[in-house]
Design a protein around this motif. Structure first.
Motif, PDB file in Angstrom:
ATOM      1  N   SER A  54      34.205  34.825  41.764  1.00 23.92           N
ATOM      2  CA  SER A  54      35.641  34.623  41.546  1.00 23.92           C
ATOM      3  C   SER A  54      36.318  33.890  42.699  1.00 23.92           C
ATOM      4  CB  SER A  54      36.318  35.976  41.375  1.00 23.92           C
ATOM      5  OG  SER A  54      36.194  36.709  42.581  1.00 23.92           O
ATOM      6  N   GLY A  55      35.630  33.752  43.818  1.00 24.10           N
ATOM      7  CA  GLY A  55      36.244  33.187  45.019  1.00 24.10           C
ATOM      8  C   GLY A  55      36.649  34.254  46.013  1.00 24.10           C
ATOM      9  N   ILE A  56      36.568  35.521  45.615  1.00 23.02           N
ATOM     10  CA  ILE A  56      36.799  36.615  46.554  1.00 23.02           C
ATOM     11  C   ILE A  56      35.671  36.587  47.579  1.00 23.02           C
ATOM     12  CG2 ILE A  56      36.849  39.132  46.825  1.00 23.02           C
ATOM     13  CD1 ILE A  56      37.900  39.276  43.922  1.00 23.02           C
ATOM     14  N   THR A  57      36.002  36.839  48.833  1.00 18.97           N
ATOM     15  CA  THR A  57      34.971  37.005  49.856  1.00 18.97           C
ATOM     16  C   THR A  57      35.129  38.374  50.494  1.00 18.97           C
ATOM     17  OG1 THR A  57      36.312  36.010  51.601  1.00 18.97           O
ATOM     18  CG2 THR A  57      34.818  34.540  50.387  1.00 18.97           C
ATOM     19  N   MET A  58      34.019  38.936  50.911  1.00 22.34           N
ATOM     20  CA  MET A  58      34.044  40.183  51.664  1.00 22.34           C
ATOM     21  C   MET A  58      33.518  39.845  53.042  1.00 22.34           C
ATOM     22  SD  MET A  58      32.300  42.931  53.112  1.00 22.34           S
ATOM     23  CE  MET A  58      30.662  42.759  52.456  1.00 22.34           C
ATOM     24  N   THR A  59      34.322  40.152  54.058  1.00 26.43           N
ATOM     25  CA  THR A  59      33.883  39.934  55.431  1.00 26.43           C
ATOM     26  C   THR A  59      33.965  41.253  56.181  1.00 26.43           C
ATOM     27  OG1 THR A  59      36.108  39.207  56.029  1.00 26.43           O
ATOM     28  CG2 THR A  59      34.499  37.490  55.570  1.00 26.43           C
ATOM     29  N   ARG A  60      32.928  41.498  56.969  1.00 29.80           N
ATOM     30  CA  ARG A  60      32.897  42.691  57.823  1.00 29.80           C
ATOM     31  C   ARG A  60      32.905  42.227  59.271  1.00 29.80           C
ATOM     32  NH1 ARG A  60      27.823  44.700  57.397  1.00 29.80           N
ATOM     33  NH2 ARG A  60      28.410  46.332  58.851  1.00 29.80           N
ATOM     34  N   TYR A  61      33.838  42.805  60.014  1.00 29.62           N
ATOM     35  CA  TYR A  61      33.960  42.501  61.441  1.00 29.62           C
ATOM     36  C   TYR A  61      33.952  43.785  62.229  1.00 29.62           C
ATOM     37  CZ  TYR A  61      35.851  37.926  60.027  1.00 29.62           C
ATOM     38  OH  TYR A  61      36.052  36.690  59.498  1.00 29.62           O
ATOM     39  N   ARG A  62      33.379  43.717  63.423  1.00 32.21           N
ATOM     40  CA  ARG A  62      33.461  44.819  64.382  1.00 32.21           C
ATOM     41  C   ARG A  62      34.129  44.294  65.639  1.00 32.21           C
ATOM     42  NH1 ARG A  62      30.750  49.253  62.769  1.00 32.21           N
ATOM     43  NH2 ARG A  62      30.585  50.203  64.810  1.00 32.21           N
ATOM     44  N   PRO A  63      35.007  45.106  66.238  1.00 29.69           N
ATOM     45  CA  PRO A  63      35.615  44.681  67.504  1.00 29.69           C
ATOM     46  C   PRO A  63      34.537  44.451  68.569  1.00 29.69           C
ATOM     47  CG  PRO A  63      36.813  46.535  66.584  1.00 29.69           C
ATOM     48  CD  PRO A  63      35.556  46.370  65.767  1.00 29.69           C
TER      49      PRO A  63
ATOM     50  N   VAL B  26      48.548  42.243  52.950  1.00 23.81           N
ATOM     51  CA  VAL B  26      47.886  43.407  52.346  1.00 23.81           C
ATOM     52  C   VAL B  26      48.841  44.176  51.449  1.00 23.81           C
ATOM     53  CG1 VAL B  26      46.087  43.700  54.077  1.00 23.81           C
ATOM     54  CG2 VAL B  26      48.299  44.804  54.419  1.00 23.81           C
ATOM     55  N   GLU B  27      50.111  43.895  51.554  1.00 23.53           N
ATOM     56  CA  GLU B  27      51.103  44.559  50.718  1.00 23.53           C
ATOM     57  C   GLU B  27      50.967  44.043  49.285  1.00 23.53           C
ATOM     58  OE1 GLU B  27      55.802  45.528  51.178  1.00 23.53           O
ATOM     59  OE2 GLU B  27      55.140  43.528  51.742  1.00 23.53           O
ATOM     60  N   ALA B  28      50.695  44.935  48.348  1.00 22.40           N
ATOM     61  CA  ALA B  28      50.422  44.537  46.959  1.00 22.40           C
ATOM     62  C   ALA B  28      51.710  44.457  46.149  1.00 22.40           C
ATOM     63  CB  ALA B  28      49.437  45.507  46.324  1.00 22.40           C
ATOM     64  N   THR B  29      52.604  43.549  46.543  1.00 22.88           N
ATOM     65  CA  THR B  29      53.862  43.368  45.831  1.00 22.88           C
ATOM     66  C   THR B  29      53.773  42.182  44.890  1.00 22.88           C
ATOM     67  OG1 THR B  29      54.686  42.028  47.656  1.00 22.88           O
ATOM     68  CG2 THR B  29      55.283  44.367  47.666  1.00 22.88           C
ATOM     69  N   ASP B  30      54.665  42.134  43.928  1.00 23.78           N
ATOM     70  CA  ASP B  30      54.761  41.022  42.972  1.00 23.78           C
ATOM     71  C   ASP B  30      53.447  40.741  42.259  1.00 23.78           C
ATOM     72  OD1 ASP B  30      57.399  40.777  43.758  1.00 23.78           O
ATOM     73  OD2 ASP B  30      56.986  39.158  45.166  1.00 23.78           O
ATOM     74  N   ASP B  31      52.621  41.758  42.114  1.00 25.31           N
ATOM     75  CA  ASP B  31      51.374  41.653  41.342  1.00 25.31           C
ATOM     76  C   ASP B  31      50.388  40.604  41.842  1.00 25.31           C
ATOM     77  OD1 ASP B  31      52.014  43.727  39.625  1.00 25.31           O
ATOM     78  OD2 ASP B  31      53.055  42.416  38.224  1.00 25.31           O
ATOM     79  N   TRP B  32      50.446  40.231  43.148  1.00 24.81           N
ATOM     80  CA  TRP B  32      49.464  39.253  43.619  1.00 24.81           C
ATOM     81  C   TRP B  32      48.053  39.765  43.402  1.00 24.81           C
ATOM     82  CZ3 TRP B  32      45.543  40.187  46.909  1.00 24.81           C
ATOM     83  CH2 TRP B  32      45.667  41.213  47.852  1.00 24.81           C
ATOM     84  N   PHE B  33      47.848  41.064  43.600  1.00 26.35           N
ATOM     85  CA  PHE B  33      46.506  41.640  43.481  1.00 26.35           C
ATOM     86  C   PHE B  33      46.004  41.509  42.049  1.00 26.35           C
ATOM     87  CE2 PHE B  33      43.688  45.375  43.011  1.00 26.35           C
ATOM     88  CZ  PHE B  33      42.746  45.035  43.956  1.00 26.35           C
ATOM     89  N   THR B  34      46.853  41.811  41.069  1.00 30.47           N
ATOM     90  CA  THR B  34      46.478  41.675  39.661  1.00 30.47           C
ATOM     91  C   THR B  34      46.298  40.213  39.294  1.00 30.47           C
ATOM     92  OG1 THR B  34      47.716  43.667  39.138  1.00 30.47           O
ATOM     93  CG2 THR B  34      47.180  42.233  37.294  1.00 30.47           C
ATOM     94  N   ASN B  35      47.212  39.358  39.760  1.00 25.79           N
ATOM     95  CA  ASN B  35      47.134  37.930  39.429  1.00 25.79           C
ATOM     96  C   ASN B  35      45.944  37.236  40.080  1.00 25.79           C
ATOM     97  OD1 ASN B  35      49.421  37.986  37.824  1.00 25.79           O
ATOM     98  ND2 ASN B  35      50.793  37.570  39.529  1.00 25.79           N
ATOM     99  N   ALA B  36      45.415  37.824  41.135  1.00 23.22           N
ATOM    100  CA  ALA B  36      44.272  37.214  41.809  1.00 23.22           C
ATOM    101  C   ALA B  36      43.006  37.353  40.977  1.00 23.22           C
ATOM    102  CB  ALA B  36      44.066  37.850  43.178  1.00 23.22           C
ATOM    103  N   GLY B  37      43.008  38.236  40.000  1.00 19.16           N
ATOM    104  CA  GLY B  37      41.842  38.399  39.131  1.00 19.16           C
ATOM    105  C   GLY B  37      40.900  39.461  39.654  1.00 19.16           C
ATOM    106  N   SER B  38      39.870  39.708  38.879  1.00 19.94           N
ATOM    107  CA  SER B  38      38.890  40.714  39.277  1.00 19.94           C
ATOM    108  C   SER B  38      37.505  40.090  39.312  1.00 19.94           C
ATOM    109  CB  SER B  38      38.912  41.899  38.303  1.00 19.94           C
ATOM    110  OG  SER B  38      38.496  41.467  37.027  1.00 19.94           O
ATOM    111  N   ASP B  39      36.587  40.803  39.894  1.00 22.81           N
ATOM    112  CA  ASP B  39      35.229  40.304  40.044  1.00 22.81           C
ATOM    113  C   ASP B  39      34.290  41.498  40.029  1.00 22.81           C
ATOM    114  OD1 ASP B  39      32.748  39.456  41.262  1.00 22.81           O
ATOM    115  OD2 ASP B  39      33.816  37.680  41.982  1.00 22.81           O
ATOM    116  N   PRO B  40      33.493  41.658  38.966  1.00 25.47           N
ATOM    117  CA  PRO B  40      32.590  42.811  38.886  1.00 25.47           C
ATOM    118  C   PRO B  40      31.613  42.902  40.061  1.00 25.47           C
ATOM    119  CG  PRO B  40      32.763  41.732  36.749  1.00 25.47           C
ATOM    120  CD  PRO B  40      33.473  40.844  37.753  1.00 25.47           C
ATOM    121  N   ALA B  41      31.160  41.763  40.594  1.00 29.18           N
ATOM    122  CA  ALA B  41      30.236  41.799  41.731  1.00 29.18           C
ATOM    123  C   ALA B  41      30.935  42.337  42.981  1.00 29.18           C
ATOM    124  CB  ALA B  41      29.658  40.405  41.996  1.00 29.18           C
TER     125      ALA B  41
END
Length: 183
Positions: A171-180, A16-31
């Motif tokens: 884009s290949g991004i997934t959103m997952t929701r979990y509850r304990p 989750v640490e956004a170092t070395d621009d992984w977040f930017t390099n991963a691309g974006s997805d309007p959806a």
């Protein structure tokens, strides 16, 4: 009772640490951005640690050119900053939680309102997970392997989770929701 929701952008390998621009390099997805914005706008509380708070306050607080809605949301939402050093937060609608973390979070969860979202603040997230205070995890998983960096569940106690939702975006991004789950 309000839910405390950890929402994080995270790599496939859990960073989750956004170092070395992984977040930017991963691309974006309007959806994916639209889903994140809907979830953000449905919340009315924002919980962060001091470092994340100061960075966000200084960046988002004064912005007048933001068209994403982030500035408007953050300026009006109730903000809770966990800090033993901040006495004057300098951002409207901010409450400093300087005492016991468990009792402070339990008290704000008892107040009327919607979700309380915690994002960034990796150390705070670790503490919230260890204390069993998290009601939901919303993970935006980016198709990127960082290989190193701070992870959301680093040294976490075992937490059985129930999948509430899983959505894949173009884009290949997934959103997952979990509850304990109760043990």
């Amino acid at each position: 009772m309000r839910d405390l929701v950890i929402t994080q952008n995270i790599t496939v390998d859990g960073v989750v640490e956004a170092t070395d621009d992984w977040f930017t390099n991963a691309g974006s997805d309007p959806a994916a951005d639209a889903v994140l914005a809907r979830q953000r706008d449905a919340s009315d509380g924002f919980l962060v640690g001091r470092d994340t708070f100061v960075g966000m306050r200084d960046y988002w607080g004064p912005r007048a050119d933001d068209t994403t809605g982030v500035t408007a949301h953050l300026n009006q939402v109730a903000k809770y900053v966990v800090s033993s050093t901040i006495t004057e937060p300098g951002w409207a609608n901010t409450e400093v939680l300087s005492g016991d973390l468990r009792s402070g979070v339990e008290e704000i969860k008892q107040r009327a309102g919607g979700d309380i979202v915690c994002t960034g603040s990796i150390g705070l997230c670790h503490a919230l997970i260890a204390l069993g205070l998290v009601d939901e995890f919303r993970l935006f998983v980016y198709p990127f392997v960082r290989g190193r960096g701070r992870r959301l569940f680093e040294d976490a106690p075992p937490v059985p989770l129930a999948l509430e939702e899983s959505t894949a975006f173009p884009s290949g991004i997934t959103m997952t929701r979990y509850r304990p789950r109760p043990v």
